[in-house]
Design a protein around this motif. Structure first.
Motif, PDB file in Angstrom:
ATOM      1  N   LEU A   1      47.161   2.744  44.825  1.00  0.00           N
ATOM      2  CA  LEU A   1      47.548   2.602  46.233  1.00  0.00           C
ATOM      3  C   LEU A   1      48.924   3.229  46.428  1.00  0.00           C
ATOM      4  CD1 LEU A   1      47.184  -0.308  48.643  1.00  0.00           C
ATOM      5  CD2 LEU A   1      49.506   0.459  48.126  1.00  0.00           C
ATOM      6  N   SER A   2      49.060   3.975  47.516  1.00  0.00           N
ATOM      7  CA  SER A   2      50.348   4.576  47.863  1.00  0.00           C
ATOM      8  C   SER A   2      50.664   4.268  49.323  1.00  0.00           C
ATOM      9  CB  SER A   2      50.330   6.089  47.625  1.00  0.00           C
ATOM     10  OG  SER A   2      49.339   6.707  48.426  1.00  0.00           O
ATOM     11  N   PHE A   3      51.922   4.405  49.688  1.00  0.00           N
ATOM     12  CA  PHE A   3      52.368   4.111  51.056  1.00  0.00           C
ATOM     13  C   PHE A   3      53.723   4.775  51.271  1.00  0.00           C
ATOM     14  CE2 PHE A   3      54.030   0.922  48.228  1.00  0.00           C
ATOM     15  CZ  PHE A   3      55.347   0.772  48.623  1.00  0.00           C
TER      16      PHE A   3
ATOM     17  N   VAL B   1      48.784  -8.806  44.018  1.00  0.00           N
ATOM     18  CA  VAL B   1      48.645  -8.019  42.792  1.00  0.00           C
ATOM     19  C   VAL B   1      49.911  -8.242  41.977  1.00  0.00           C
ATOM     20  CG1 VAL B   1      48.327  -5.710  41.837  1.00  0.00           C
ATOM     21  CG2 VAL B   1      47.228  -6.330  44.000  1.00  0.00           C
ATOM     22  N   SER B   2      49.763  -8.857  40.805  1.00  0.00           N
ATOM     23  CA  SER B   2      50.921  -9.348  40.054  1.00  0.00           C
ATOM     24  C   SER B   2      51.919  -8.243  39.712  1.00  0.00           C
ATOM     25  CB  SER B   2      50.456 -10.046  38.771  1.00  0.00           C
ATOM     26  OG  SER B   2      49.692  -9.155  37.967  1.00  0.00           O
TER      27      SER B   2
ATOM     28  N   SER C   1      42.647  -2.460  37.346  1.00  0.00           N
ATOM     29  CA  SER C   1      42.180  -3.712  36.746  1.00  0.00           C
ATOM     30  C   SER C   1      41.883  -4.780  37.789  1.00  0.00           C
ATOM     31  CB  SER C   1      43.222  -4.235  35.748  1.00  0.00           C
ATOM     32  OG  SER C   1      44.459  -4.468  36.395  1.00  0.00           O
ATOM     33  N   ASP C   2      42.310  -4.573  39.026  1.00  0.00           N
ATOM     34  CA  ASP C   2      42.067  -5.558  40.083  1.00  0.00           C
ATOM     35  C   ASP C   2      40.746  -5.302  40.803  1.00  0.00           C
ATOM     36  OD1 ASP C   2      44.800  -7.148  40.340  1.00  0.00           O
ATOM     37  OD2 ASP C   2      45.288  -5.028  40.042  1.00  0.00           O
TER      38      ASP C   2
ATOM     39  N   VAL D   1      51.973  -6.028  47.517  1.00  0.00           N
ATOM     40  CA  VAL D   1      50.590  -5.624  47.766  1.00  0.00           C
ATOM     41  C   VAL D   1      49.668  -6.814  47.524  1.00  0.00           C
ATOM     42  CG1 VAL D   1      48.724  -4.068  47.068  1.00  0.00           C
ATOM     43  CG2 VAL D   1      51.094  -3.253  47.061  1.00  0.00           C
ATOM     44  N   GLN D   2      48.683  -6.956  48.402  1.00  0.00           N
ATOM     45  CA  GLN D   2      47.615  -7.933  48.225  1.00  0.00           C
ATOM     46  C   GLN D   2      46.269  -7.237  48.404  1.00  0.00           C
ATOM     47  OE1 GLN D   2      48.350 -11.150  51.019  1.00  0.00           O
ATOM     48  NE2 GLN D   2      49.727 -12.198  49.583  1.00  0.00           N
TER      49      GLN D   2
END
Length: 254
Positions: free
Chosen positions: A33-35, A62-63, A78-79, A49-50
């Motif tokens: 994910l990017s932003f 996301v830990s 891995s999520d 991030v969730q």
């Protein structure tokens, strides 16, 4: 971390601009994910991030992505455990005593939205056919039953440039039949799935269907053809002379 927990549970005002251009990119089932921070985001702000799967009702953090800096990406590989599930991710900015609204990504399915890289390919001849040995571009595809996979094969005949394409069910070893013996073909392959036609072809590999005749054999064949032609020519010449003598009119003598 204590500051982050206080921010998550406190009732402070939403003042920060929300992150922009939240997107998920994926290659060989590796998901990131990017932003971008929006204009007006203060220096020193960080981002969290969730994610939410279609089979869940609550967003989970996301830990490894609760304290991202501007320009950092979030590894979601891995999520996103189920390659056939549908996920969304969201990002928000956090500063000392401020936060932003969440920016939510579009829906993402790991298997259909990833780009499948080129497989490993080896090629060998089998008379009037070619044997293809194909290895998946990533072992993560082993999570998905092979009934969803196909081989898209591009075949090029070196001699005259003739080409054709075909699709075969995925196997580690496949055969392209009905080819010309002793002819070189070049082949490239990509892996596609029922859900995802986006894939990259392998490098082209070339092989003869069977060993081509050696130069010595070719010269020997040409020599035999020449000798045979000469013998036929001499025999025809002799037959013509015999025929002429047999039917030559007799001459009268005085």
């Amino acid at each position: 971390m204590v500051l982050l927990l206080l921010l998550l549970h406190s009732g402070f005002c939403v003042l920060l601009p929300s992150p922009a251009n939240v997107s998920i990119s994926s290659y060989n089932l590796q998901h990131f994910l990017s932003f971008w921070p929006s204009p007006g985001t203060p220096h020193g702000a960080h981002f969290m991030v969730q994610i939410l799967g279609s089979r869940r009702t609550r967003w989970t953090s996301v830990s490894d992505c609760v304290d991202l800096k501007p320009g950092q990406t979030c590894n979601l590989t891995s999520d996103f455990m189920d390659p056939l599930d549908h996920y969304r991710a969201r990002v928000r900015a956090i500063s000392t005593n401020q936060t932003s609204k969440w920016t939510v990504s579009r829906q993402f399915q790991p298997l259909s939205d990833t780009v499948l890289g080129p497989p490993d390919l080896s090629l060998s001849g089998c008379g009037s056919c070619l044997v293809l040995r194909v290895r998946l571009p990533t072992d993560k595809l082993l999570q998905v039953t092979s009934m969803y996979w196909e081989l898209l094969i591009h075949v090029h005949r070196t001699r005259d440039g003739a080409e054709f394409k075909l699709k075969l069910p995925y196997k580690q070893e496949s055969v392209i039949p009905y080819l010309e013996p002793g002819v070189e073909y070049c082949v490239s392959v990509s892996i596609t799935t029922t859900f995802n036609p986006t894939s990259i072809f392998s490098e082209r590999r070339c092989s003869f269907t069977s060993p081509p005749p050696s130069e010595i054999s070719q010269f020997l064949l040409l020599g035999l053809c020449g000798v045979f032609g000469l013998v036929v020519f001499l025999l025809l010449g002799r037959l013509i002379r015999i025929h002429v003598r047999r039917f030559k009119p007799a001459t009268c003598t005085a």
